[in-house]
Motif scaffolding. Structure first.
Motif, PDB file in Angstrom:
ATOM      1  N   LEU A  17      24.516-104.316  -2.762  1.00 60.54           N
ATOM      2  CA  LEU A  17      25.633-102.984  -3.247  1.00 60.54           C
ATOM      3  C   LEU A  17      26.382-103.292  -4.652  1.00 60.54           C
ATOM      4  O   LEU A  17      26.253-103.731  -5.937  1.00 60.54           O
ATOM      5  N   PRO A  18      26.384-102.128  -4.806  1.00 59.03           N
ATOM      6  CA  PRO A  18      26.542-101.349  -6.470  1.00 59.03           C
ATOM      7  C   PRO A  18      27.740-102.233  -7.125  1.00 59.03           C
ATOM      8  O   PRO A  18      27.997-101.951  -8.251  1.00 59.03           O
ATOM      9  N   SER A  19      28.737-102.617  -6.628  1.00 62.08           N
ATOM     10  CA  SER A  19      29.477-103.696  -7.094  1.00 62.08           C
ATOM     11  C   SER A  19      30.302-104.835  -6.635  1.00 62.08           C
ATOM     12  O   SER A  19      30.427-104.500  -5.672  1.00 62.08           O
ATOM     13  N   ALA A  20      30.594-105.294  -7.118  1.00 62.48           N
ATOM     14  CA  ALA A  20      31.868-106.113  -6.149  1.00 62.48           C
ATOM     15  C   ALA A  20      32.539-105.869  -5.656  1.00 62.48           C
ATOM     16  O   ALA A  20      33.413-105.703  -4.915  1.00 62.48           O
ATOM     17  N   ALA A  21      33.472-104.160  -6.481  1.00 63.39           N
ATOM     18  CA  ALA A  21      34.147-103.025  -5.472  1.00 63.39           C
ATOM     19  C   ALA A  21      34.122-102.613  -4.041  1.00 63.39           C
ATOM     20  O   ALA A  21      33.792-102.323  -3.275  1.00 63.39           O
ATOM     21  N   ALA A  22      32.348-102.735  -3.964  1.00 58.83           N
ATOM     22  CA  ALA A  22      31.867-102.267  -2.751  1.00 58.83           C
ATOM     23  C   ALA A  22      32.062-103.590  -2.485  1.00 58.83           C
ATOM     24  O   ALA A  22      32.006-102.927  -0.744  1.00 58.83           O
ATOM     25  N   SER A  64      29.016-116.018  22.142  1.00 62.29           N
ATOM     26  CA  SER A  64      30.483-116.752  21.898  1.00 62.29           C
ATOM     27  C   SER A  64      31.654-117.556  21.398  1.00 62.29           C
ATOM     28  O   SER A  64      32.348-117.389  20.967  1.00 62.29           O
ATOM     29  N   ASP A  65      30.344-117.769  20.051  1.00 61.17           N
ATOM     30  CA  ASP A  65      31.662-118.006  18.921  1.00 61.17           C
ATOM     31  C   ASP A  65      31.867-117.212  17.730  1.00 61.17           C
ATOM     32  O   ASP A  65      31.407-117.726  16.847  1.00 61.17           O
ATOM     33  N   GLY A  66      31.379-115.981  17.710  1.00 61.77           N
ATOM     34  CA  GLY A  66      31.296-115.017  16.385  1.00 61.77           C
ATOM     35  C   GLY A  66      30.568-113.924  16.825  1.00 61.77           C
ATOM     36  O   GLY A  66      29.769-113.387  17.511  1.00 61.77           O
ATOM     37  N   LEU A  67      30.847-113.309  15.905  1.00 61.09           N
ATOM     38  CA  LEU A  67      29.940-111.740  15.184  1.00 61.09           C
ATOM     39  C   LEU A  67      28.366-112.441  14.475  1.00 61.09           C
ATOM     40  O   LEU A  67      28.940-113.070  13.592  1.00 61.09           O
ATOM     41  N   GLU A  68      27.387-111.793  14.850  1.00 55.25           N
ATOM     42  CA  GLU A  68      26.084-111.365  13.672  1.00 55.25           C
ATOM     43  C   GLU A  68      26.389-110.163  13.547  1.00 55.25           C
ATOM     44  O   GLU A  68      25.954-109.021  14.717  1.00 55.25           O
ATOM     45  N   VAL A  69      26.261-109.890  11.977  1.00 55.49           N
ATOM     46  CA  VAL A  69      26.235-108.490  11.415  1.00 55.49           C
ATOM     47  C   VAL A  69      24.957-108.485  10.594  1.00 55.49           C
ATOM     48  O   VAL A  69      24.154-109.010  10.508  1.00 55.49           O
ATOM     49  N   ARG A  70      24.190-107.232  11.496  1.00 54.70           N
ATOM     50  CA  ARG A  70      22.824-107.060  11.725  1.00 54.70           C
ATOM     51  C   ARG A  70      21.970-106.190  10.384  1.00 54.70           C
ATOM     52  O   ARG A  70      21.162-106.382   9.605  1.00 54.70           O
ATOM     53  N   ASP A  71      23.072-105.683   9.967  1.00 56.13           N
ATOM     54  CA  ASP A  71      23.092-104.137   8.707  1.00 56.13           C
ATOM     55  C   ASP A  71      23.879-104.240   8.009  1.00 56.13           C
ATOM     56  O   ASP A  71      25.700-104.179   9.056  1.00 56.13           O
ATOM     57  N   ILE A  72      23.698-103.778   6.857  1.00 52.68           N
ATOM     58  CA  ILE A  72      25.158-102.979   6.327  1.00 52.68           C
ATOM     59  C   ILE A  72      25.104-102.000   5.720  1.00 52.68           C
ATOM     60  O   ILE A  72      23.549-101.232   5.461  1.00 52.68           O
ATOM     61  N   GLY A  73      26.120-100.512   5.624  1.00 48.10           N
ATOM     62  CA  GLY A  73      25.212 -99.377   5.186  1.00 48.10           C
ATOM     63  C   GLY A  73      26.376 -98.666   4.321  1.00 48.10           C
ATOM     64  O   GLY A  73      28.019 -99.118   3.861  1.00 48.10           O
ATOM     65  N   TRP A  74      25.916 -98.310   3.112  1.00 47.92           N
ATOM     66  CA  TRP A  74      26.929 -98.013   1.750  1.00 47.92           C
ATOM     67  C   TRP A  74      26.816 -95.939   1.645  1.00 47.92           C
ATOM     68  O   TRP A  74      25.582 -96.030   1.418  1.00 47.92           O
ATOM     69  N   LEU A  75      27.764 -95.612   2.025  1.00 52.19           N
ATOM     70  CA  LEU A  75      27.419 -93.778   1.015  1.00 52.19           C
ATOM     71  C   LEU A  75      28.593 -94.117  -0.068  1.00 52.19           C
ATOM     72  O   LEU A  75      29.319 -94.887  -0.643  1.00 52.19           O
ATOM     73  N   ASP A  76      26.633 -93.559  -1.094  1.00 55.29           N
ATOM     74  CA  ASP A  76      28.039 -93.317  -1.968  1.00 55.29           C
ATOM     75  C   ASP A  76      28.603 -91.734  -2.741  1.00 55.29           C
ATOM     76  O   ASP A  76      28.144 -91.028  -2.328  1.00 55.29           O
TER      77      ASP A  76
END
Length: 76
Positions: A17-22, A64-76
């Motif tokens: 991701l482009p920055s710590a803020a993102a 049963s014990d939580g989530l798995e994040v498969r992908d992340i998207g970011w809009l510039d």
């Protein structure tokens, strides 16, 4: 115990991701999603749900014990 696990591709995207803020915006969305199991897909890892923030989105599956994040998207 509930937790959020980043699948390897999502972890790579998070690092790119482009920055710590993102990264903070995506982390805020992850925290928000983790707090609302009523919005999670059915446990078992077969149903994918997309959740959207103001400038990002995540795709995740539930177990049963939580989530798995498969992908992340970011809009510039």
């Amino acid at each position: 115990m509930r937790y959020v696990r980043l699948e390897w591709l999502a972890a790579d995207v998070m690092a790119a991701l482009p920055s710590a803020a993102a990264r903070a915006v995506v982390q805020d969305l992850l925290v928000e999603v983790a707090k609302h199991p009523d919005r999670w897909p059915a446990p078992g890892g077969e149903e994918v749900v997309d959740e959207f923030g103001t400038r990002c989105w995540i795709s995740c599956v539930a177990y049963s014990d939580g989530l798995e994040v498969r992908d992340i998207g970011w809009l510039d």
